[in-house]
Design a protein around this motif. Structure first.
Motif, PDB file in Angstrom:
ATOM      1  N   PRO A   1       0.707  -1.235   0.099  1.00 41.40           N
ATOM      2  CA  PRO A   1      -0.071  -0.058   0.152  1.00 41.40           C
ATOM      3  C   PRO A   1       0.783   1.508  -0.065  1.00 41.40           C
ATOM      4  N   HIS A   2       1.833   1.378   0.712  1.00 40.38           N
ATOM      5  CA  HIS A   2       2.885   2.609   0.604  1.00 40.38           C
ATOM      6  C   HIS A   2       4.242   2.025   0.582  1.00 40.38           C
ATOM      7  N   ALA A   3       4.682   1.875  -0.734  1.00 41.69           N
ATOM      8  CA  ALA A   3       6.234   1.238  -0.813  1.00 41.69           C
ATOM      9  C   ALA A   3       7.146   2.351  -0.288  1.00 41.69           C
ATOM     10  N   THR A   4       8.084   1.599   0.263  1.00 38.76           N
ATOM     11  CA  THR A   4       9.284   2.339   0.827  1.00 38.76           C
ATOM     12  C   THR A   4      10.599   1.667  -0.066  1.00 38.76           C
ATOM     13  N   LEU A   5      11.647   2.490   0.102  1.00 39.95           N
ATOM     14  CA  LEU A   5      12.829   2.209  -0.635  1.00 39.95           C
ATOM     15  C   LEU A   5      13.238   0.589  -0.179  1.00 39.95           C
ATOM     16  N   ARG A   6      12.810   0.331   0.980  1.00 36.42           N
ATOM     17  CA  ARG A   6      13.186  -0.937   1.539  1.00 36.42           C
ATOM     18  C   ARG A   6      12.575  -2.053   1.146  1.00 36.42           C
ATOM     19  N   ASP A   7      11.472  -1.917   0.066  1.00 36.11           N
ATOM     20  CA  ASP A   7      10.659  -2.941  -0.618  1.00 36.11           C
ATOM     21  C   ASP A   7      11.160  -3.184  -1.947  1.00 36.11           C
ATOM     22  N   THR A   8      12.438  -2.508  -2.329  1.00 38.69           N
ATOM     23  CA  THR A   8      12.929  -2.750  -3.463  1.00 38.69           C
ATOM     24  C   THR A   8      13.528  -4.261  -3.496  1.00 38.69           C
ATOM     25  N   ALA A   9      13.094  -4.976  -4.403  1.00 34.41           N
ATOM     26  CA  ALA A   9      13.486  -6.527  -4.178  1.00 34.41           C
ATOM     27  C   ALA A   9      12.732  -7.298  -5.291  1.00 34.41           C
ATOM     28  N   VAL A  10      13.101  -8.701  -5.705  1.00 30.99           N
ATOM     29  CA  VAL A  10      12.539  -9.374  -6.288  1.00 30.99           C
ATOM     30  C   VAL A  10      11.231 -10.016  -5.744  1.00 30.99           C
ATOM     31  N   TYR A  11      10.161 -10.006  -6.352  1.00 29.34           N
ATOM     32  CA  TYR A  11       8.915 -10.502  -5.670  1.00 29.34           C
ATOM     33  C   TYR A  11       8.456 -11.845  -6.517  1.00 29.34           C
ATOM     34  N   TYR A  12       8.297 -12.857  -5.853  1.00 34.60           N
ATOM     35  CA  TYR A  12       7.859 -14.280  -6.471  1.00 34.60           C
ATOM     36  C   TYR A  12       6.379 -14.536  -6.219  1.00 34.60           C
ATOM     37  N   CYS A  13       5.898 -14.901  -7.328  1.00 37.25           N
ATOM     38  CA  CYS A  13       4.446 -15.572  -7.253  1.00 37.25           C
ATOM     39  C   CYS A  13       4.586 -16.740  -7.321  1.00 37.25           C
ATOM     40  N   ILE A  14       3.967 -18.020  -6.549  1.00 40.03           N
ATOM     41  CA  ILE A  14       4.127 -19.324  -6.619  1.00 40.03           C
ATOM     42  C   ILE A  14       2.931 -19.947  -6.243  1.00 40.03           C
ATOM     43  N   VAL A  15       2.540 -20.878  -7.079  1.00 37.38           N
ATOM     44  CA  VAL A  15       1.378 -21.664  -6.580  1.00 37.38           C
ATOM     45  C   VAL A  15       1.708 -23.301  -6.084  1.00 37.38           C
ATOM     46  N   ARG A  16       1.125 -23.560  -5.254  1.00 42.68           N
ATOM     47  CA  ARG A  16       1.551 -24.787  -4.673  1.00 42.68           C
ATOM     48  C   ARG A  16       0.073 -25.617  -3.878  1.00 42.68           C
ATOM     49  N   PRO A  17       0.199 -26.723  -3.831  1.00 49.88           N
ATOM     50  CA  PRO A  17      -0.894 -27.266  -3.049  1.00 49.88           C
ATOM     51  C   PRO A  17      -0.845 -26.788  -1.655  1.00 49.88           C
ATOM     52  N   GLY A  18      -1.938 -26.969  -0.986  1.00 51.70           N
ATOM     53  CA  GLY A  18      -2.118 -26.984   0.500  1.00 51.70           C
ATOM     54  C   GLY A  18      -1.505 -28.021   1.042  1.00 51.70           C
ATOM     55  N   ASP A  19      -1.072 -27.814   2.444  1.00 57.49           N
ATOM     56  CA  ASP A  19      -0.440 -28.960   3.234  1.00 57.49           C
ATOM     57  C   ASP A  19      -1.425 -30.001   3.673  1.00 57.49           C
ATOM     58  N   HIS A  20      -2.662 -30.116   3.282  1.00 61.39           N
ATOM     59  CA  HIS A  20      -3.231 -31.448   3.491  1.00 61.39           C
ATOM     60  C   HIS A  20      -3.069 -32.424   2.604  1.00 61.39           C
ATOM     61  N   ASN A  21      -2.371 -32.113   1.486  1.00 56.20           N
ATOM     62  CA  ASN A  21      -2.212 -33.178   0.601  1.00 56.20           C
ATOM     63  C   ASN A  21      -0.657 -33.928   1.203  1.00 56.20           C
ATOM     64  N   ARG A  22      -0.475 -35.119   0.689  1.00 51.95           N
ATOM     65  CA  ARG A  22       0.500 -35.813   1.135  1.00 51.95           C
ATOM     66  C   ARG A  22       1.506 -35.911   0.027  1.00 51.95           C
ATOM     67  N   GLY A  23       2.547 -36.339   0.541  1.00 52.24           N
ATOM     68  CA  GLY A  23       3.593 -36.292  -0.447  1.00 52.24           C
ATOM     69  C   GLY A  23       4.732 -35.217  -0.376  1.00 52.24           C
ATOM     70  N   GLY A  24       5.793 -35.752  -0.487  1.00 52.85           N
ATOM     71  CA  GLY A  24       7.012 -34.355  -0.536  1.00 52.85           C
ATOM     72  C   GLY A  24       6.972 -33.490  -1.560  1.00 52.85           C
ATOM     73  N   SER A  25       6.465 -33.971  -2.650  1.00 49.48           N
ATOM     74  CA  SER A  25       6.367 -32.873  -4.002  1.00 49.48           C
ATOM     75  C   SER A  25       5.496 -31.873  -3.678  1.00 49.48           C
ATOM     76  N   ASN A  26       4.620 -32.041  -2.654  1.00 47.94           N
ATOM     77  CA  ASN A  26       3.677 -31.137  -2.666  1.00 47.94           C
ATOM     78  C   ASN A  26       4.216 -29.655  -1.788  1.00 47.94           C
ATOM     79  N   TYR A  27       5.197 -29.985  -1.076  1.00 41.15           N
ATOM     80  CA  TYR A  27       5.695 -28.885  -0.085  1.00 41.15           C
ATOM     81  C   TYR A  27       6.869 -28.009  -0.598  1.00 41.15           C
TER      82      TYR A  27
END
Lengths: 116, 111
Positions: free
Chosen positions: A76-102
């Motif tokens: 909402p109110h960007a500051t100089l310290r917000d300069t960064a690389v921002y990553y958007c990631i999709v992943r299953p929720g933790d209720h799914n089993r299996g290591g690849s989900n995490y």
């Protein structure tokens, strides 16, 4: 492979809102949208995540479209310290089993530069 | 508040040498992850532990790489016979579920 598409870079004036878009048109019903950021020479930092409702915390707001095919991270109110690389990631929720989900699958992210 | 710590922060080695990195996760976090990041790229998943069990390994983790997490606490990542292509930032993260908390990374330079 990352399931998200983000602009390579964006600029924002200090004190203004930064709106970072992300496309995830192939997102599955059980997958969450996560946002992380990485300031230069540091490890990634968790920002926020959501499934289908909009979310807000002390750092940012996450707006997810009704069809869930895209989302926007809002600082909402960007500051100089917000300069960064921002990553958007999709992943299953933790209720799914299996290591690849995490694991997190990062793309190249968006380099946000906040200018004075 | 102690976050994830990694040691060393920087390592310079000659090609062919072995190196070992250590990660100390946040206390009581049962999950621990290793990632590798090269210049201009996002982090890439290497391997994942739940407690002491190594549950998944990426195809990026060649036979020269080995990771352990004895007693389900700290973890080590060893690279044998290092190659110049191994030069990267090695990141460790831990979680109880949901968000992962990352350490500052170990930057490896192979000469």
């Amino acid at each position: 492979d990352a399931k998200t598409t983000q602009p390579t870079s964006m600029d924002c004036a200090e004190g203004r809102a930064a709106n970072l878009p992300c496309n995830h048109s192939t997102i599955s019903g059980n997958e969450y949208v996560y946002w992380y950021r990485q300031i230069h020479s540091q490890g990634p930092q968790y920002i926020i995540h959501g499934l289908k409702n909009n979310e807000t915390n002390e750092m940012a707001s996450l707006i997810i479209t009704e069809d869930r095919k895209s989302s926007t991270l809002i600082l909402p109110h960007a500051t100089l310290r917000d300069t960064a690389v921002y990553y958007c990631i999709v992943r299953p929720g933790d209720h799914n089993r299996g290591g690849s989900n995490y694991k997190l699958t990062f793309g190249k992210g968006t380099l946000l530069t906040v200018n004075p | 508040d102690t976050g994830v710590s990694q040691d060393p922060r920087h390592k310079i080695t000659k090609r062919g040498q072995n190196v070992t990195f250590r990660c100390d996760p946040i206390s009581e976090h049962n999950r621990l992850y290793w990632y590798r990041q090269t210049l201009g790229q996002g982090p890439e998943f290497l391997t994942y532990f739940q407690n002491e069990a190594q549950l998944e390994k990426s195809r990026l983790l060649s036979d020269r790489f080995s990771a352990e997490r004895p007693k389900g606490s700290f973890s080590t990542l060893e690279i044998q016979r290092t190659e110049q292509g191994d030069s990267a930032m090695y990141l460790c993260a831990s979680s109880l579920g949901g968000e992962q908390f990352f350490g500052p990374g170990t930057r490896l330079t192979v000469l």
